[in-house]
Scaffold this motif. Structure first.
Motif, PDB file in Angstrom:
ATOM      1  N   UNK A 155       0.786  -1.227   0.000  1.00  0.00           N
ATOM      2  CA  UNK A 155       0.000   0.000   0.000  1.00  0.00           C
ATOM      3  C   UNK A 155       0.821   1.282   0.000  1.00  0.00           C
ATOM      4  N   UNK A 156       2.147   1.170  -0.187  1.00  0.00           N
ATOM      5  CA  UNK A 156       2.978   2.388  -0.146  1.00  0.00           C
ATOM      6  C   UNK A 156       2.970   3.165  -1.462  1.00  0.00           C
ATOM      7  N   UNK A 157       2.843   2.442  -2.577  1.00  0.00           N
ATOM      8  CA  UNK A 157       2.921   3.110  -3.875  1.00  0.00           C
ATOM      9  C   UNK A 157       1.672   2.853  -4.716  1.00  0.00           C
ATOM     10  N   UNK A 158       0.674   3.736  -4.612  1.00  0.00           N
ATOM     11  CA  UNK A 158      -0.439   3.656  -5.552  1.00  0.00           C
ATOM     12  C   UNK A 158       0.017   4.108  -6.936  1.00  0.00           C
ATOM     13  N   UNK A 159      -0.696   3.666  -7.955  1.00  0.00           N
ATOM     14  CA  UNK A 159      -0.380   4.067  -9.336  1.00  0.00           C
ATOM     15  C   UNK A 159      -1.627   4.718  -9.943  1.00  0.00           C
ATOM     16  N   UNK A 160      -1.794   6.027  -9.716  1.00  0.00           N
ATOM     17  CA  UNK A 160      -2.979   6.720 -10.243  1.00  0.00           C
ATOM     18  C   UNK A 160      -2.819   7.022 -11.726  1.00  0.00           C
ATOM     19  N   UNK A 161      -3.274   6.097 -12.552  1.00  0.00           N
ATOM     20  CA  UNK A 161      -3.016   6.192 -13.981  1.00  0.00           C
ATOM     21  C   UNK A 161      -4.208   5.654 -14.758  1.00  0.00           C
ATOM     22  N   UNK A 162      -4.474   6.258 -15.910  1.00  0.00           N
ATOM     23  CA  UNK A 162      -5.509   5.749 -16.810  1.00  0.00           C
ATOM     24  C   UNK A 162      -4.835   5.308 -18.102  1.00  0.00           C
TER      25      UNK A 162
END
Lengths: 327, 328
Positions: A107-114
């Motif tokens: 849970x440390x690195x989310x990847x907010x990407x489309x």
């Protein structure tokens, strides 16, 4: 309110989200001065410039991989794969990296990407400009998969995808880019994920569909109405998360379900729908489940008669409706 | 270029980092052979180059997207030894992944260390993306990413370097060339003598350096990092190192590595050379060197005790977290 096209919904969502949040950038091939091969980014390069609209080298894995890095360093990239058929070199970056990053870092690195990609056939695109790839990616844990079926949903769902903190594969029915028209409210906001939409209520049977097949399902339901059949049409909108409760509720109401998808039938997304209905709504069924899908051949072919023979459309759905209604 | 000669104090710190990595690495092999940990993949023979690159960075400020051999680099970026071992033992406190990933798949957010994957080369486009974001916002952080020479055959390596060249990204791509991709020797991986020969094809700067020589490696790495920070773009920095061990704890290199070559490896070990060099330079006394070595061993002992005694993760951690929350 004047009707707009599905591609206008996409463009408006990109424009408004870029204006709202300077962290939003777009990465892809031919998206700059060219405005995208389908004109999804038309006018955005002039408005936001080369630091927000980035033409990429023709290398799909890196379009996604660079997006992942940018997302982990504070930006919110929207990566465009020009045709869904060309996404496969990026499968590793999508499935092994973007979709697994949050889990594998606890849970440390989310990847907010489309990742946006036009998909589906019916445009004379042959084997490599026609594919439906949703089943492959809906199977991947950690990846959201979204397919809009109306201009308003194209805008609202894309806005949600851009603001979501997870990687989202946003598949756009390319045949419907200009064919599917409808109103987009001035204040169209985010459309939440995981909420299917009953786009036509009915009592006799349920047609479950998404994307272009939803458009055809409405046409088939209209024809069926002339034959006295009252068909309910459900637009899934998001394949992961799936609104299982919404799907089951409709099937329980009507007792019959036709599952329409443009992908080839075997192990397609419709198989998951069929399995969930069989597991959780078995006693509500008055007829066997029916799937209307493409044949298990690696097409759709280019030549028009072959393409027409290959792709399921309103007629195939109507035939399925009649079969189910007779049961 | 500014004066980049390391001070005596810095040289001692560099030696200490190399020794810490080596002692911890050796302990992991022992723990594996004792059946206490399930896997280990080693950085032995790479330490001099890794220490050099680490010291060329602004640690804690610059970003590191490493690969699985980069033990000295992650220690250098502040990851405690115990945290490494918590990963090896699969314990809850493992900061890399909470026991989800195999050992040596490092991630250490407090030190700006990004998560290592098993499919090789995937970190390259991601590092380019980290660097792109830095460039777009006008930041001054440099991205250092590392990869073995075998993985330079992957498409992701080439795609990332195309981005690096086209956009002059603030990045250093460190190729740790140990001449083997598990068992496949370099001559079957590439038809060139130096990986850095490829740099021209991407329009980036290419440099090869003896990665067994810490001082030479430091000069090369420092130039590459400084160039990247000053807007000069990416350097493809090849450090020629030695893989002193089999590929991993599950590999037997006697099958494919000639006995004479294996015997000669001992002579390539960069640590005794570095020790002698620093003592000859007067940067280190024999006593100080021994103190560093004893201190490192004590640190390993303490970390080992701490990690082995630590609790396992709760079963619920197998199921998630899969998705991030909705806070934008």
């Amino acid at each position: 309110m004047a009707d707009k096209t599905l591609i206008e919904g996409i463009r408006e969502a990109l424009d408004e989200e870029m204006a709202r949040d300077e962290r939003v950038i777009v990465i892809g091939t031919d998206i700059g001065v060219r405005g995208g091969v389908f004109l999804a980014t038309q006018g955005l390069y002039a408005k936001y410039g080369p630091n927000r609209i980035l033409d990429a080298p023709l290398a799909e894995s890196s379009i996604v991989g660079v997006g992942i890095g940018a997302a982990m360093n504070g930006l919110r990239p929207v990566c465009e794969i020009q045709f869904a058929d060309f996404i496969h070199p990026a499968y590793n970056q999508i499935a092994n990296e973007a979709a697994r990053m949050f889990y594998r870092t606890g849970g440390q690195y989310p990847v907010p990407m489309v990742i946006r990609a036009p998909y589906g056939g019916g445009v004379g695109g042959g084997l490599y400009h026609s594919q439906s790839i949703e089943a492959t990616f809906a199977h991947v844990p950690g990846l959201k998969v979204v397919i809009p079926a109306t201009p308003a949903d194209a805008k609202g769902l894309l806005k949600t995808a851009i603001r979501d903190n997870n990687p989202t594969l946003f598949l756009e029915p390319k045949k419907g880019y200009r064919m599917i028209r409808g109103p987009i409210p001035e204040d169209q906001g985010c459309v939440p994920f995981g909420e299917a939409r009953v786009s036509r209520p009915g009592r006799d049977l349920t047609v479950l569909a998404y994307g272009m097949m939803h458009f055809y399902a409405l046409q088939a339901a209209e024809s069926a109405a002339k034959e006295g059949l009252d068909v309910e049409v459900v637009d899934l909108r998001t394949l992961n998360p799936l609104d299982s409760a919404g799907v089951l509720a409709s099937v329980r109401r009507t007792g019959k379900a036709l599952i329409a998808y443009e992908d080839n039938k075997f192990v397609g997304y419709g198989a998951e729908l069929a399995a969930q209905i069989a597991e959780d709504a078995f006693t509500a069924l008055d007829a066997p489940l029916l799937r209307v899908a493409a044949p298990d051949a690696p097409a759709a072919p280019y030549s028009h008669p072959l393409q027409d023979a290959f792709l399921p459309g309103p007629r195939a759905i109507l035939d399925g409706i009649r079969t189910l209604a007779r049961y | 270029m500014s004066d980049t000669t390391p001070s005596a104090e810095m040289l001692a710190d560099m030696y200490a980092l190399a020794v810490r990595a080596r002692k911890l690495d050796e302990r992991c092999w022992i723990l594996h052979r004792q059946g206490k940990i399930g896997f280990h993949i080693s950085g032995m023979g790479h330490e001099a180059a890794q220490v050099a690159v680490t010291f060329a960075m602004r640690r804690g400020h610059d970003l590191l997207h490493p690969y699985y051999r980069d033990l000295a680099m992650v220690l250098g970026c502040g990851m405690p030894m115990a945290d490494v071992l918590l990963g090896s033992f699969g314990r809850a406190g493992d900061p890399s992944s909470g026991g989800r990933q195999m050992p040596n798949h490092y991630c250490y957010k407090p030190g700006n260390v990004f998560s290592v994957s098993s499919p090789v080369g995937t970190q390259l486009p991601q590092a380019a993306g980290l660097a792109l974001a830095e460039q777009l916002r006008g930041g001054d952080r440099v991205v250092v990413t590392c990869i073995g020479e075998g993985s330079t055959s992957e498409g992701d390596f080439h795609e990332a370097l195309i981005w690096a060249g086209v956009r002059k990204l603030p990045m250093v791509v460190v190729v740790e060339n140990n001449e083997y991709a598990i068992s496949v020797p370099m001559k079957l991986q590439m038809a060139i003598e130096r990986v850095s020969d490829r740099a021209g094809g991407y329009g980036v700067r290419g440099v090869s350096v003896d990665g067994l020589d810490l001082l030479a490696s430091y000069q090369a790495a420092r130039e590459a990092v400084d160039l990247a920070r000053s807007g000069g773009g990416t350097t493809l920095l090849e450090v020629r190192v030695a893989r002193l061990t089999p590929h991993s704890s599950d590999d037997n290199d006697s099958v494919y590595r000639p006995a004479a070559e294996k015997a000669a490896l001992k002579l390539k070990d960069p640590l005794p050379k570095l020790r002698a060099q620093l003592i000859a330079m007067g940067a280190l006394s024999e006593v100080a060197a021994r103190e560093i070595e004893e201190r490192a061993l004590s640190e390993v002992d303490a970390a080992h005790r701490q990690a082995e005694a630590a609790p396992y993760p709760p079963e619920a951690w197998a199921l998630g977290p899969v998705f991030a929350g909705e806070e934008a």
